[in-house]
Scaffold this motif. Sequence first.
Motif, PDB file in Angstrom:
ATOM      1  N   LEU A  80       0.788  -1.228   0.000  1.00  0.00           N
ATOM      2  CA  LEU A  80       0.000   0.000   0.000  1.00  0.00           C
ATOM      3  C   LEU A  80       0.821   1.279   0.000  1.00  0.00           C
ATOM      4  CD1 LEU A  80      -2.396  -2.044   1.364  1.00  0.00           C
ATOM      5  CD2 LEU A  80      -3.470   0.166   1.004  1.00  0.00           C
ATOM      6  N   PHE A  81       1.909   1.314   0.769  1.00  0.00           N
ATOM      7  CA  PHE A  81       2.646   2.576   0.884  1.00  0.00           C
ATOM      8  C   PHE A  81       3.984   2.557   0.159  1.00  0.00           C
ATOM      9  CE2 PHE A  81       0.752   2.123   5.299  1.00  0.00           C
ATOM     10  CZ  PHE A  81      -0.438   2.682   4.910  1.00  0.00           C
ATOM     11  N   GLY A  82       4.480   1.396  -0.156  1.00  0.00           N
ATOM     12  CA  GLY A  82       5.864   1.354  -0.618  1.00  0.00           C
ATOM     13  C   GLY A  82       6.035   0.757  -1.985  1.00  0.00           C
ATOM     14  N   ASN A  83       7.274   0.352  -2.249  1.00  0.00           N
ATOM     15  CA  ASN A  83       7.588  -0.330  -3.491  1.00  0.00           C
ATOM     16  C   ASN A  83       8.509  -1.492  -3.161  1.00  0.00           C
ATOM     17  OD1 ASN A  83      10.046   0.920  -2.952  1.00  0.00           O
ATOM     18  ND2 ASN A  83       9.507   2.678  -4.210  1.00  0.00           N
ATOM     19  N   ALA A  84       9.060  -2.102  -4.194  1.00  0.00           N
ATOM     20  CA  ALA A  84       9.897  -3.286  -3.974  1.00  0.00           C
ATOM     21  C   ALA A  84      11.124  -2.954  -3.134  1.00  0.00           C
ATOM     22  CB  ALA A  84      10.330  -3.859  -5.319  1.00  0.00           C
ATOM     23  N   LEU A  85      11.630  -1.736  -3.311  1.00  0.00           N
ATOM     24  CA  LEU A  85      12.848  -1.372  -2.602  1.00  0.00           C
ATOM     25  C   LEU A  85      12.585  -1.155  -1.118  1.00  0.00           C
ATOM     26  CD1 LEU A  85      15.640  -1.052  -3.842  1.00  0.00           C
ATOM     27  CD2 LEU A  85      15.373   1.393  -3.563  1.00  0.00           C
ATOM     28  N   SER A  86      11.458  -0.492  -0.817  1.00  0.00           N
ATOM     29  CA  SER A  86      11.178  -0.252   0.600  1.00  0.00           C
ATOM     30  C   SER A  86      10.834  -1.559   1.304  1.00  0.00           C
ATOM     31  CB  SER A  86      10.042   0.766   0.761  1.00  0.00           C
ATOM     32  OG  SER A  86       8.842   0.241   0.284  1.00  0.00           O
ATOM     33  N   LEU A  87      10.399  -2.545   0.524  1.00  0.00           N
ATOM     34  CA  LEU A  87      10.131  -3.872   1.098  1.00  0.00           C
ATOM     35  C   LEU A  87      11.411  -4.485   1.655  1.00  0.00           C
ATOM     36  CD1 LEU A  87       7.795  -6.058   1.278  1.00  0.00           C
ATOM     37  CD2 LEU A  87       8.832  -7.070  -0.719  1.00  0.00           C
ATOM     38  N   ILE A  88      12.535  -4.293   0.952  1.00  0.00           N
ATOM     39  CA  ILE A  88      13.816  -4.832   1.416  1.00  0.00           C
ATOM     40  C   ILE A  88      14.180  -4.217   2.759  1.00  0.00           C
ATOM     41  CG2 ILE A  88      16.288  -5.018   0.910  1.00  0.00           C
ATOM     42  CD1 ILE A  88      15.550  -4.808  -2.063  1.00  0.00           C
ATOM     43  N   TYR A  89      14.051  -2.881   2.841  1.00  0.00           N
ATOM     44  CA  TYR A  89      14.423  -2.205   4.089  1.00  0.00           C
ATOM     45  C   TYR A  89      13.516  -2.621   5.231  1.00  0.00           C
ATOM     46  CZ  TYR A  89      17.142   0.807   1.048  1.00  0.00           C
ATOM     47  OH  TYR A  89      18.026   1.262   0.135  1.00  0.00           O
ATOM     48  N   SER A  90      12.201  -2.642   4.965  1.00  0.00           N
ATOM     49  CA  SER A  90      11.308  -2.955   6.081  1.00  0.00           C
ATOM     50  C   SER A  90      11.448  -4.416   6.509  1.00  0.00           C
ATOM     51  CB  SER A  90       9.862  -2.600   5.742  1.00  0.00           C
ATOM     52  OG  SER A  90       9.482  -3.144   4.518  1.00  0.00           O
ATOM     53  N   PHE A  91      11.737  -5.313   5.547  1.00  0.00           N
ATOM     54  CA  PHE A  91      11.961  -6.720   5.927  1.00  0.00           C
ATOM     55  C   PHE A  91      13.229  -6.858   6.755  1.00  0.00           C
ATOM     56  CE2 PHE A  91       9.496 -10.396   4.623  1.00  0.00           C
ATOM     57  CZ  PHE A  91       8.429  -9.784   4.002  1.00  0.00           C
ATOM     58  N   ALA A  92      14.307  -6.198   6.308  1.00  0.00           N
ATOM     59  CA  ALA A  92      15.576  -6.319   7.038  1.00  0.00           C
ATOM     60  C   ALA A  92      15.422  -5.803   8.457  1.00  0.00           C
ATOM     61  CB  ALA A  92      16.672  -5.551   6.308  1.00  0.00           C
ATOM     62  N   GLY A  93      14.830  -4.607   8.576  1.00  0.00           N
ATOM     63  CA  GLY A  93      14.664  -4.026   9.906  1.00  0.00           C
ATOM     64  C   GLY A  93      13.676  -4.806  10.739  1.00  0.00           C
ATOM     65  N   GLY A  94      12.525  -5.115  10.139  1.00  0.00           N
ATOM     66  CA  GLY A  94      11.451  -5.781  10.882  1.00  0.00           C
ATOM     67  C   GLY A  94      11.863  -7.146  11.391  1.00  0.00           C
ATOM     68  N   ILE A  95      12.501  -7.946  10.539  1.00  0.00           N
ATOM     69  CA  ILE A  95      12.821  -9.313  10.949  1.00  0.00           C
ATOM     70  C   ILE A  95      13.972  -9.323  11.963  1.00  0.00           C
ATOM     71  CG2 ILE A  95      13.733 -11.523  10.113  1.00  0.00           C
ATOM     72  CD1 ILE A  95      11.876 -11.207   7.720  1.00  0.00           C
ATOM     73  N   LEU A  96      14.981  -8.477  11.761  1.00  0.00           N
ATOM     74  CA  LEU A  96      16.087  -8.439  12.734  1.00  0.00           C
ATOM     75  C   LEU A  96      15.577  -7.995  14.110  1.00  0.00           C
ATOM     76  CD1 LEU A  96      19.122  -8.948  12.950  1.00  0.00           C
ATOM     77  CD2 LEU A  96      19.480  -6.523  12.614  1.00  0.00           C
ATOM     78  N   SER A  97      14.747  -6.945  14.121  1.00  0.00           N
ATOM     79  CA  SER A  97      14.248  -6.467  15.418  1.00  0.00           C
ATOM     80  C   SER A  97      13.327  -7.513  16.043  1.00  0.00           C
ATOM     81  CB  SER A  97      13.533  -5.132  15.266  1.00  0.00           C
ATOM     82  OG  SER A  97      12.244  -5.292  14.788  1.00  0.00           O
ATOM     83  N   PHE A  98      12.583  -8.239  15.195  1.00  0.00           N
ATOM     84  CA  PHE A  98      11.687  -9.275  15.732  1.00  0.00           C
ATOM     85  C   PHE A  98      12.487 -10.400  16.388  1.00  0.00           C
ATOM     86  CE2 PHE A  98       9.605 -13.388  15.068  1.00  0.00           C
ATOM     87  CZ  PHE A  98       8.514 -13.201  15.881  1.00  0.00           C
ATOM     88  N   ILE A  99      13.578 -10.825  15.730  1.00  0.00           N
ATOM     89  CA  ILE A  99      14.405 -11.899  16.301  1.00  0.00           C
ATOM     90  C   ILE A  99      14.950 -11.465  17.663  1.00  0.00           C
ATOM     91  CG2 ILE A  99      16.576 -13.174  16.000  1.00  0.00           C
ATOM     92  CD1 ILE A  99      15.989 -13.049  12.932  1.00  0.00           C
ATOM     93  N   VAL A 100      15.469 -10.233  17.718  1.00  0.00           N
ATOM     94  CA  VAL A 100      16.040  -9.747  18.977  1.00  0.00           C
ATOM     95  C   VAL A 100      14.961  -9.654  20.057  1.00  0.00           C
ATOM     96  CG1 VAL A 100      17.144  -7.755  20.066  1.00  0.00           C
ATOM     97  CG2 VAL A 100      17.938  -8.548  17.858  1.00  0.00           C
ATOM     98  N   MET A 101      13.798  -9.137  19.673  1.00  0.00           N
ATOM     99  CA  MET A 101      12.725  -8.987  20.667  1.00  0.00           C
ATOM    100  C   MET A 101      12.237 -10.343  21.151  1.00  0.00           C
ATOM    101  SD  MET A 101      10.427  -5.699  19.708  1.00  0.00           S
ATOM    102  CE  MET A 101       9.769  -6.302  18.192  1.00  0.00           C
ATOM    103  N   ALA A 102      12.153 -11.322  20.226  1.00  0.00           N
ATOM    104  CA  ALA A 102      11.703 -12.657  20.617  1.00  0.00           C
ATOM    105  C   ALA A 102      12.683 -13.281  21.610  1.00  0.00           C
ATOM    106  CB  ALA A 102      11.562 -13.538  19.375  1.00  0.00           C
ATOM    107  N   ILE A 103      13.992 -13.094  21.365  1.00  0.00           N
ATOM    108  CA  ILE A 103      15.006 -13.620  22.293  1.00  0.00           C
ATOM    109  C   ILE A 103      14.852 -12.945  23.656  1.00  0.00           C
ATOM    110  CG2 ILE A 103      17.489 -13.654  22.780  1.00  0.00           C
ATOM    111  CD1 ILE A 103      17.887 -14.012  19.714  1.00  0.00           C
ATOM    112  N   PHE A 104      14.641 -11.644  23.642  1.00  0.00           N
ATOM    113  CA  PHE A 104      14.513 -10.918  24.911  1.00  0.00           C
ATOM    114  C   PHE A 104      13.297 -11.369  25.696  1.00  0.00           C
ATOM    115  CE2 PHE A 104      17.172  -7.281  26.143  1.00  0.00           C
ATOM    116  CZ  PHE A 104      18.196  -7.479  25.226  1.00  0.00           C
TER     117      PHE A 104
END
Lengths: 178, 127
Positions: A80-104
Motif C-alpha cells: 500500500l505505501f511502498g515499493n519493492a525497494l522499501s520492502l527490502i528495508y522494512s523486511f531487514a529491519g522488521g525481521i532483525l528487530s523481531f528476532i532480537v525482541m523474541a530472544i529478549f
Amino acid sequence: MQQHKQQNKKLSTKKLTMLALLLAIAFILSWIEYIISLPVIIPGIKIGLANLAILFTLYIFSVKETFLVLIGRLILNALLFGNALSLIYSFAGGILSFIVMAIFVRYFKAHTIATSICGGIFHNIGQIIAAFFVIKTSLVWTYLPYLIIGGIAAGAFNGIIVNKILKYDDIVSKIKCL
Amino acid sequence: MKKNKKKYIFYICLIAVIIVCVICIIIQSISGQVGKQAVVKVDGETVCIIDLNKNQTVYINGSNNIKLEIICENNSIYVNHSDCPDKICEQKGKISSTNQNIICLPAKTVIEIIGNESSRGDIDAAA
C-alpha cells in the motif's frame, strides 16, 4: 493451560481472528504514522507505532504467531505505501528487530521497555545493513549513531505504552485464553 | 534480587551504547574540513564531480527513474527537489564539509564531499 497450548499446534479460529485483529491494528498504526508526518529532529527517524501491536502480540501469544502478524504487516505495508525497494528495508529491519525482541521476551523474560528499546536499535541496524548492500557505500554507517539514539527514544516510548496496555489484566487474560 | 541485577546490566549497557554514539557523533562533527568538490554516486558508481566554487544546478537521474535537482551555491550543496517519496535527502539541507553527506535511498544516490585528498587526482589529470 501452557501444556494444552503446546499440544494444540493448530490455530483455533478465535485465535486466528484475534491475530487478524492485531494485524489490522498494526496496519492502521503504520497508516497513521504515514499520513501524519510527525515532527522529527533527525530526518528519517520514525517512532514505529506498528511495533506496538507486534510487541503486544509477542507478550501475549507465541513467537510463531507473532511472526505471522509481522509478515502480514510487512507485506501489506509494502503493497500500500511502498515499493519493492522499501520492502527490502522494512523486511531487514522488521525481521532483525523481531528476532532480537523474541530472544529478549522468551529467554531473558525482559521488561517491555527493555525489549522495545532493543527492538528499536536492531530495527535501525537492520535497515542500515540493507542500505549498505543496496546502495553499496560505507557512508551509510555514519548515520548509525543518530539512528541508534533515535531507536532508543522511539523504543522507550513504545515500551511504556505496551507496558500500560498489559496492565489491564482482565482483558489480557481473556485474550490469552483464546 | 536476580531481576534487579539483570536490570542494572541492561541499564549499564544502554548507557554505554548512548555514550559511544554521542562520542561518534562528536568525532564526526569535529573531524570535518572545508570541502572542495562533491562526488555524486548512483548505485556505487561515480556519475559526476561538482566543483563547490561554482554556483550551478545539476540534474541527476538516479535509480528507479528518480530525478534529483542538486543545487550548488556559496560553497555548499543541497538537494532542492527529488521525486522520491520520503524526501529525506531534501530535509537533510545544505552540506559543505568533508564529514557530511546526503544519501537518497530510493534513488540509490550518494552525495559525498571531498576535500584535500582530491587535489592529487587534479594534478594527475592536469599532467
